[in-house]
Design an enzyme around this catalytic site. Sequence first.
Site, PDB file in Angstrom:
ATOM      1  N   MET B   1       0.828  -1.208   0.000  1.00 55.78           N
ATOM      2  CA  MET B   1       0.000   0.000   0.000  1.00 55.78           C
ATOM      3  C   MET B   1       0.861   1.256   0.000  1.00 55.78           C
ATOM      4  O   MET B   1       2.043   1.150  -0.202  1.00 55.78           O
ATOM      5  CB  MET B   1      -0.923  -0.014   1.204  1.00 55.78           C
ATOM      6  CG  MET B   1      -2.320   0.043   0.687  1.00 55.78           C
ATOM      7  SD  MET B   1      -3.668  -0.396   1.731  1.00 55.78           S
ATOM      8  CE  MET B   1      -3.835   0.805   2.954  1.00 55.78           C
ATOM      9  N   CYS B   2       0.336   2.368   0.251  1.00 59.11           N
ATOM     10  CA  CYS B   2       0.965   3.690   0.243  1.00 59.11           C
ATOM     11  C   CYS B   2      -0.061   4.637  -0.355  1.00 59.11           C
ATOM     12  O   CYS B   2      -0.867   4.234  -1.167  1.00 59.11           O
ATOM     13  CB  CYS B   2       2.223   3.805  -0.645  1.00 59.11           C
ATOM     14  SG  CYS B   2       3.688   3.000   0.064  1.00 59.11           S
ATOM     15  N   GLY B   3       0.019   5.889   0.058  1.00 53.52           N
ATOM     16  CA  GLY B   3      -0.898   6.878  -0.491  1.00 53.52           C
ATOM     17  C   GLY B   3      -0.125   8.003  -1.143  1.00 53.52           C
ATOM     18  O   GLY B   3       0.944   8.384  -0.666  1.00 53.52           O
TER      19      GLY B   3
END
Lengths: 507, 354
Positions: B1-3
């Site tokens: 994930m990561c934004g």
Amino acid sequence: MNGMENNWKTIPPFHPAFDIERCDYKNGCTICAKECSFGEISLHPVKDVDGEVRYRPWANLTACNSCQRCVKMCPEGAIHIEHQPMHTSHGYWTSDYASNIWRQAGAEGGVLLVGNGATGPQKRYFDHIMFDACQVTNPSIDPLREPMEIRRYLGRKPARYGEEIGPQLKLDVPIMFGAMSFGAVNKRVQEAEARATQAVGTYWNTGEGGFHKDLRIYGENTIVQVASGRFGVSEDYLKSAAAVEIKIGQGAKPGIGGHLPGEKVLKAISETRMIPEGSDALSPAPHHDIYSIEDLRQLIYAIKEAMEYRVPVSVKIAAVHNVAPIVSGVARAGADIIAIDGFRGGTGATPLQIRQSTGIPIELAISAADKRLREEGIRETVSLVASGGIMCSSDVLKAICLGADAVYVGTPVLVALGCGLCQRCFSGKCAYGITTNKPGLAERIDVEQATQALKNLLHAWGEEIKELMGSMGISAIEALRSNRDRLRGVGLNEEELKILEIKHAGA
Amino acid sequence: MCGIVGIINTNGQRIDGSHIQEAIRIQRDRGNGLGGGFAVYGAYPENRDKYAFHIMYEGDRHNPAVSAVEDYLQSKANVYQSEQIPVYPNNRIPRGPYFKRYFLKPIEEFLSPQQTEEDYIVEIVMHINSMQDAFVVSSGKNVGVFKGMGYPEDIADYFRIEDYRGYMWVAHNRFPTNTPGWWGGAHPFTILDKTVVHNGEITSYGTNVRWLEMNGYQCLLQTDTEVISYIYDNLTRRDKLSKRDACYVMAPTLWEEIDRRGDEKDRYLRQIYGAAIINGPFGIVLTHRDGAIVLNDRNKLRPVVCAQVGSTYYASSEECSIRFLSPEVDRIWSPRGGEPVMIDMLEGYKEALS
Ligand code: SF4
Ligand code: SF4
């Protein structure tokens, strides 16, 4: 005394055993005796319980090396092969070594010849290397739902954009059929190779025995070889192919030339090779015009000139100790493709001692070569082809992760056509009709069927490669070339890991 | 994930860092507190002709690395200004490494004949990164990167990014999966004026890294983002590929499609740059001084949404950040896998900056 000498040399380690309850000899079946091309099975008259004398199959105990042809052809399933090694009680002097001496001391004498690749106990590195797979943090890819690309292009690539790209071979599967010459195998086998590679979109290699006129229609999928014997080499020959390969060496016999025993030099072979019938076709150990890298460069460019730079030129070498600098030199000498053949590579005929003790494993060789070319900043100027000991599709992909652009396979082709790995290809008596041109035997290869078998092989391995890639989250095979990060070693020491440029499992 | 979030004003109008801080805050779930960061373009208009080096030193200002790096910089460049980057420790981020910024220009005579100024700067960056306890956080003209261990909104407070103004902002909220979190390993990753924020895990890493090493890059951080930045840098700066072609190399079309279209240039690009292909799931926002590129992997395995409001463009892992910044948009869309969205600064934006 003489009687003993006979015993030394006549007890083969294998023999067929017949289940006489199942055997159909009562109805006159003689299939096994006809199928055995090595003369191991004869028909022996025996008086049955009903008083009738009937012919039963009989093991002569003279010639069997477990090719398993009889087993596979027996309609009743009445045959199995028994292993009867001449066990020694000595822990060091195993029967293999003792029986070689018995053979040499006896009538066989001289240099012992064998076929196939090395059989020794050296480590098979492929088995000590495991693939990575996606879990949680990145998704694996389902090859049934997403496109998976296994196409490769082989040939010289420029270092950067704007410079011209050399002629390329397009491989729709990263697997080519390695050099097996006409003479070593027969025309039917080569035709099946040619048709299968054409259908699947890859290449086969004529080996050093010339290119049969009838097969030249498959030229677009053919790599022709120029070896030290120069058999069959002419301008037409070169121009009929998609690429030309200069054979410097091969893994089964590094440092010595090709060897086709006179028994196998029949009419068609003598014509294609341009040599007299029945003569031993011996390629000199070195090319008599290549004594150094500059000479190789001249030959590479002579061929490129002759071919007007329209096809790539490959150089095939055996994997030897100094493989990395040699590969770098060959790349700089102008080769577009370099094929490196590990010591497990097969052959039709090689001296036993050379097969077993010369060369190095392909896994280490390809890794070292790839690394060296990268260090010198010239990796993309040449394509690397790995061969010698590749036995399954995961070996293919591991070789690619270790730095190969594609692979050559030879023995898998033979096995797909039935080969039982009896190592007697040099005899010209192959019971499967593969490594023989003898009338009556060669016809055992049905070109249609053989073509289908080889197409199946390429297709199956291609699909398996896609499965492996999917599990690793890779959709284009070029993203695995030299990708050591997706490999881990199991049971390898530090030096081995360093050469393979991989981490140990758990690290 | 990561934004990720990106804001680009193509007219060159600058906004302060509070907007992006709030926009990334609402993607808190996409990170785990092990890394957050921001890049701002247009941060140093008064020094825009000089390379702005943000350098992170382990420990504090007494670390000998500081003088070692400064001696090295003095020997290679004219350093016009050097200062500590102000930080504001708080209870969520009570301490961090020592940050300094330098404005410098190469000493012209030191450039070798084939070397461009930028090549020379990259060499300096590579050298410092190989030194003990020092790490170049950013090195572009008029660009600054602020990043560290923590949630991005807390990192924003730590550096008070609301004090900086820029025409282009990117933010990253990290959920590290393959490398341990540390200040230098947070994103964005920058080389010269090229910055990458990225969500994903590239499976081609080993192939890409070896190709970069062969081309003189050292990948010390062992992160995907570093690799993507260097690939793009190598393709556009050294090999002079257009932005479109560089994106094509990283996420090419299928061979089948190349065959069908008979596009020989694309075939050539894919043939010669096979080792620069990026595989595995990724969503990238790549910014450079003249604009931004948004790129997804070919299979679209990571979310990216783009939107336009007048001359402002947004890119984000989640639509909520865009709607937060601008509830009404002229256009909002989800780019297709492998098809780059290129946002170019408008003519004359540089004048708007001054
Ligand atoms: S040599 Fe082959 S065919 Fe002949 S007996 Fe042995 S296994 Fe059977
Ligand atoms: S090709 Fe024929 S002779 Fe050679 S190993 Fe196989 S079965 Fe034996």
